[in-house]
Scaffold this motif. Structure first.
Motif, PDB file in Angstrom:
ATOM      1  N   ALA A 178       0.830  -1.207   0.000  1.00 24.90           N
ATOM      2  CA  ALA A 178       0.000   0.000   0.000  1.00 24.90           C
ATOM      3  C   ALA A 178       0.866   1.259   0.000  1.00 24.90           C
ATOM      4  N   TYR A 179       1.925   1.245   0.816  1.00 24.98           N
ATOM      5  CA  TYR A 179       2.826   2.415   0.859  1.00 24.98           C
ATOM      6  C   TYR A 179       3.546   2.593  -0.473  1.00 24.98           C
ATOM      7  N   PHE A 180       3.898   1.485  -1.109  1.00 20.72           N
ATOM      8  CA  PHE A 180       4.535   1.540  -2.422  1.00 20.72           C
ATOM      9  C   PHE A 180       3.610   2.194  -3.449  1.00 20.72           C
ATOM     10  N   LEU A 181       2.334   1.820  -3.440  1.00 21.37           N
ATOM     11  CA  LEU A 181       1.370   2.407  -4.378  1.00 21.37           C
ATOM     12  C   LEU A 181       1.174   3.894  -4.096  1.00 21.37           C
ATOM     13  N   LEU A 182       1.108   4.258  -2.813  1.00 16.60           N
ATOM     14  CA  LEU A 182       0.971   5.678  -2.460  1.00 16.60           C
ATOM     15  C   LEU A 182       2.199   6.470  -2.910  1.00 16.60           C
ATOM     16  N   SER A 183       3.383   5.868  -2.769  1.00 14.19           N
ATOM     17  CA  SER A 183       4.609   6.567  -3.171  1.00 14.19           C
ATOM     18  C   SER A 183       4.660   6.765  -4.686  1.00 14.19           C
ATOM     19  N   ILE A 184       4.075   5.835  -5.451  1.00 10.99           N
ATOM     20  CA  ILE A 184       4.010   6.010  -6.907  1.00 10.99           C
ATOM     21  C   ILE A 184       3.146   7.218  -7.250  1.00 10.99           C
ATOM     22  N   ILE A 185       2.003   7.348  -6.560  1.00 10.95           N
ATOM     23  CA  ILE A 185       1.120   8.498  -6.791  1.00 10.95           C
ATOM     24  C   ILE A 185       1.862   9.798  -6.480  1.00 10.95           C
ATOM     25  N   ASN A 186       2.558   9.834  -5.333  1.00  9.24           N
ATOM     26  CA  ASN A 186       3.322  11.035  -4.959  1.00  9.24           C
ATOM     27  C   ASN A 186       4.410  11.346  -5.984  1.00  9.24           C
ATOM     28  N   SER A 187       5.126  10.309  -6.405  1.00  8.66           N
ATOM     29  CA  SER A 187       6.233  10.502  -7.350  1.00  8.66           C
ATOM     30  C   SER A 187       5.739  11.035  -8.695  1.00  8.66           C
ATOM     31  N   MET A 188       4.648  10.473  -9.209  1.00  8.70           N
ATOM     32  CA  MET A 188       4.113  10.931 -10.493  1.00  8.70           C
ATOM     33  C   MET A 188       3.580  12.354 -10.393  1.00  8.70           C
ATOM     34  N   ALA A 189       2.957  12.689  -9.266  1.00  5.79           N
ATOM     35  CA  ALA A 189       2.471  14.061  -9.070  1.00  5.79           C
ATOM     36  C   ALA A 189       3.640  15.048  -9.037  1.00  5.79           C
ATOM     37  N   GLN A 190       4.737  14.672  -8.364  1.00  9.37           N
ATOM     38  CA  GLN A 190       5.910  15.543  -8.304  1.00  9.37           C
ATOM     39  C   GLN A 190       6.581  15.671  -9.670  1.00  9.37           C
ATOM     40  N   ASN A 191       6.541  14.600 -10.457  1.00 10.99           N
ATOM     41  CA  ASN A 191       7.087  14.684 -11.818  1.00 10.99           C
ATOM     42  C   ASN A 191       6.304  15.672 -12.679  1.00 10.99           C
ATOM     43  N   TYR A 192       4.979  15.707 -12.484  1.00  9.14           N
ATOM     44  CA  TYR A 192       4.171  16.665 -13.250  1.00  9.14           C
ATOM     45  C   TYR A 192       4.511  18.093 -12.838  1.00  9.14           C
ATOM     46  N   HIS A 193       4.719  18.306 -11.531  1.00  5.21           N
ATOM     47  CA  HIS A 193       5.115  19.633 -11.064  1.00  5.21           C
ATOM     48  C   HIS A 193       6.465  20.022 -11.661  1.00  5.21           C
ATOM     49  N   LYS A 194       7.379  19.054 -11.779  1.00  8.88           N
ATOM     50  CA  LYS A 194       8.687  19.310 -12.378  1.00  8.88           C
ATOM     51  C   LYS A 194       8.536  19.709 -13.848  1.00  8.88           C
ATOM     52  N   ARG A 195       7.609  19.054 -14.562  1.00 10.21           N
ATOM     53  CA  ARG A 195       7.338  19.426 -15.957  1.00 10.21           C
ATOM     54  C   ARG A 195       6.871  20.876 -16.044  1.00 10.21           C
ATOM     55  N   GLN A 196       5.949  21.262 -15.149  1.00 16.03           N
ATOM     56  CA  GLN A 196       5.435  22.632 -15.145  1.00 16.03           C
ATOM     57  C   GLN A 196       6.557  23.646 -14.934  1.00 16.03           C
ATOM     58  N   CYS A 197       7.409  23.386 -13.960  1.00 16.50           N
ATOM     59  CA  CYS A 197       8.495  24.318 -13.638  1.00 16.50           C
ATOM     60  C   CYS A 197       9.466  24.439 -14.811  1.00 16.50           C
ATOM     61  N   LYS A 198       9.761  23.309 -15.452  1.00 18.33           N
ATOM     62  CA  LYS A 198      10.678  23.327 -16.592  1.00 18.33           C
ATOM     63  C   LYS A 198      10.091  24.135 -17.750  1.00 18.33           C
ATOM     64  N   THR A 199       8.789  23.968 -17.981  1.00 20.37           N
ATOM     65  CA  THR A 199       8.123  24.713 -19.052  1.00 20.37           C
ATOM     66  C   THR A 199       8.138  26.217 -18.761  1.00 20.37           C
ATOM     67  N   LYS A 200       7.908  26.595 -17.496  1.00 19.41           N
ATOM     68  CA  LYS A 200       7.927  28.004 -17.119  1.00 19.41           C
ATOM     69  C   LYS A 200       9.310  28.621 -17.340  1.00 19.41           C
ATOM     70  N   ARG A 201      10.361  27.866 -16.999  1.00 19.47           N
ATOM     71  CA  ARG A 201      11.720  28.379 -17.176  1.00 19.47           C
ATOM     72  C   ARG A 201      12.038  28.581 -18.665  1.00 19.47           C
ATOM     73  N   LEU A 202      11.592  27.638 -19.493  1.00 19.11           N
ATOM     74  CA  LEU A 202      11.834  27.763 -20.926  1.00 19.11           C
ATOM     75  C   LEU A 202      11.102  28.947 -21.531  1.00 19.11           C
ATOM     76  N   LEU A 203       9.875  29.202 -21.057  1.00 16.04           N
ATOM     77  CA  LEU A 203       9.075  30.312 -21.587  1.00 16.04           C
ATOM     78  C   LEU A 203       9.603  31.665 -21.114  1.00 16.04           C
ATOM     79  N   SER A 204      10.244  31.677 -19.949  1.00 19.18           N
ATOM     80  CA  SER A 204      10.721  32.958 -19.396  1.00 19.18           C
ATOM     81  C   SER A 204      12.050  33.399 -20.010  1.00 19.18           C
ATOM     82  N   ARG A 205      12.708  32.512 -20.773  1.00 15.06           N
ATOM     83  CA  ARG A 205      13.999  32.861 -21.381  1.00 15.06           C
ATOM     84  C   ARG A 205      13.817  33.674 -22.643  1.00 15.06           C
TER      85      ARG A 205
END
Length: 457
Positions: free
Chosen positions: A430-457
């Motif tokens: 159960a903890y493993f499945l919860l950690s997958i959800i957390n990890s994928m959510a954090q990866n999406y946030h990382k995508r957003q931040c990377k896109t913002k940095r590219l657009l601000s250049r």
């Protein structure tokens, strides 16, 4: 960046000259000429980068004392680093127990992005997909058509599913999904322990198939074979090797990610790699400021980079939670795929797996188990209370070994040890499945931040 004359000079060298230069710099000397050139050019860039950072550090110190002002580019760089740190802190807060709604939303958005990328890649490889579908249809037809071949098909199916099961568990153990699922402790270790206990109780490893491996039952003609460690090792060799091969396959994503970024010239958007870069370029000259973990990471990087195949083999042959860094290092320095994967496969599926098997078999050999149970009973005050469930569990397991398939047996009451282990498995999965959800959510946030940095250049 290297000037044109220097690039032409390096590219005009022979492979022997390139290897000699790399050896002087204590870098890996294996690979093709284009990989040696890329490695040497990367070394030149790294040296220039280190010198630039040293000059920049002096420049910053002088500016703080009022001798000069920081220029605009340095200010932008500091602002970018500050923004990255703020993004990282925000990303660490995106977990189910802090921001459940946001985490679940990001999880589904990341899943949709991954599905889109998968569909796009499959569409771009239409011929390969069509070939796979055609082969699958042929195999499906062979599987369902009646004939003399069905006995062979059944045997192949059984072996394939058994191997795929353990390879899948090995991949889950090392692929980096969430926190990783400790499948050796939960599945392979208990399986080896059960086979070991059964071998000593039955005085044989010739368990009838079926029900083995689903259920272990002593053979009808229970003999009195000499049970050695090597006999038990050979009994569990296939599943152990497949599990080890799965862990080796699970180490490939960091290697491919770093290799692709290195060949394309893009930055690797990975926290582990960014930390490693900081260790190499900034903290390397100040070892007193490094923690034990940072020193261990830097040691793995240097070992893999300088020793190559045998360095990777050494890192893979021992329990090593930092092996992801070896994959990133090999990918970044363009270590050939078969050098990396071959060393990883030999280390994890053969050397490390035999060490783990020997440990479990030694620990669960009959006389060692009896010794441990008797020592538990000698503990003051609570010894006999703790000893009772262990003795009862061993008694029940031995009785099960002598119950033939289909025979009636009395209904057994649940054992407290089996109940506890079952609940531990449920909690960890159960903890493993919860950690997958957390990890994928954090990866999406990382995508957003990377896109913002590219657009601000």
């Amino acid at each position: 960046m290297l000037n044109k004359l220097t690039q032409e000079e390096i590219q005009s060298w022979t492979a022997a000259q390139l290897r000699a230069q790399l050896k002087k710099r204590k870098l890996g000397t294996n690979g093709k000429k284009n990989e040696l050139v890329a490695r040497l050019m990367e070394s030149e860039k790294t040296m220039k980068k280190s010198k630039t950072k040293a000059r920049q550090r002096k420049h910053d110190d002088a500016a703080s004392s009022g001798d000069r002002d920081l220029n605009g580019s340095v200010s932008d760089k500091k602002q970018d680093e500050k923004q990255r740190e703020m993004d990282k802190q925000e990303r660490e807060s995106i977990v189910l127990w802090r921001s459940p709604v946001r985490t679940i939303r990001y999880f589904f958005l990341e899943a949709s992005v991954l599905l889109y990328l998968l569909g796009k890649r499959l569409y771009n490889r239409k011929k390969a997909v069509a070939l796979c579908v055609l082969i699958s249809l042929i195999l499906l037809a062979v599987y369902h058509v009646e004939g003399a071949h069905q006995e062979t098909v059944g045997s192949v199916e059984k072996t394939f599913l058994w191997c795929a099961y353990w390879v899948g568990l090995g991949i889950l153990s090392s692929v980096g999904l969430g926190t990783g699922l400790h499948t050796f402790l939960l599945y392979l270790g208990p399986h080896i322990a059960a086979v070991t206990l059964a071998a000593y109780e039955c005085m044989s490893t010739d368990f009838p198939e079926p029900p083995y491996p689903t259920q272990i039952v002593c053979p009808d003609d229970e003999g009195h074979q000499y049970i050695s460690m090597w006999k038990i090792i050979s009994k569990v060799r296939l599943e152990s090797f497949m599990w080890g091969a799965g862990t080796a396959i699970g180490e490939l994503p960091p290697y491919f990610m770093a290799r692709a970024a290195r060949l394309s010239g893009a930055d690797i958007d990975d926290d582990d790699f960014e930390e490693l870069e900081e260790l190499i370029h900034e903290k390397k000259d100040h070892p007193e400021e490094m923690s034990f973990l940072e020193k261990a990471k830097l040691s793995i990087h240097n070992l893999v980079q300088r020793v190559g195949f045998f360095g990777i083999l050494l890192c893979a042959s021992i329990p090593n939670p930092l092996f992801d860094l070896a994959g990133i290092t090999c990918g970044h320095f363009l270590i050939p795929f078969w050098t990396f994967f071959g060393a990883t496969l030999i280390g994890k599926a053969i050397i490390k797996m035999h060490i783990q098997k020997l440990f479990v078999i030694f620990l669960f050999s009959e006389h060692h188990v009896e010794t441990v149970v008797s020592l538990i009973g000698k503990l003051p005050k609570y010894g006999p209370v703790l000893q009772t469930p262990f003795k009862e569990y061993l008694r029940v397991q031995k009785e099960k070994l002598h119950h033939k398939p289909g025979s009636s047996s009395h209904k057994e009451s649940g054992n407290v040890l089996a109940w506890i282990f079952e609940k531990v498995v449920i909690v960890m999965v159960a903890y493993f499945l919860l950690s997958i959800i957390n990890s994928m959510a954090q990866n999406y946030h990382k995508r957003q931040c990377k896109t913002k940095r590219l657009l601000s250049r």
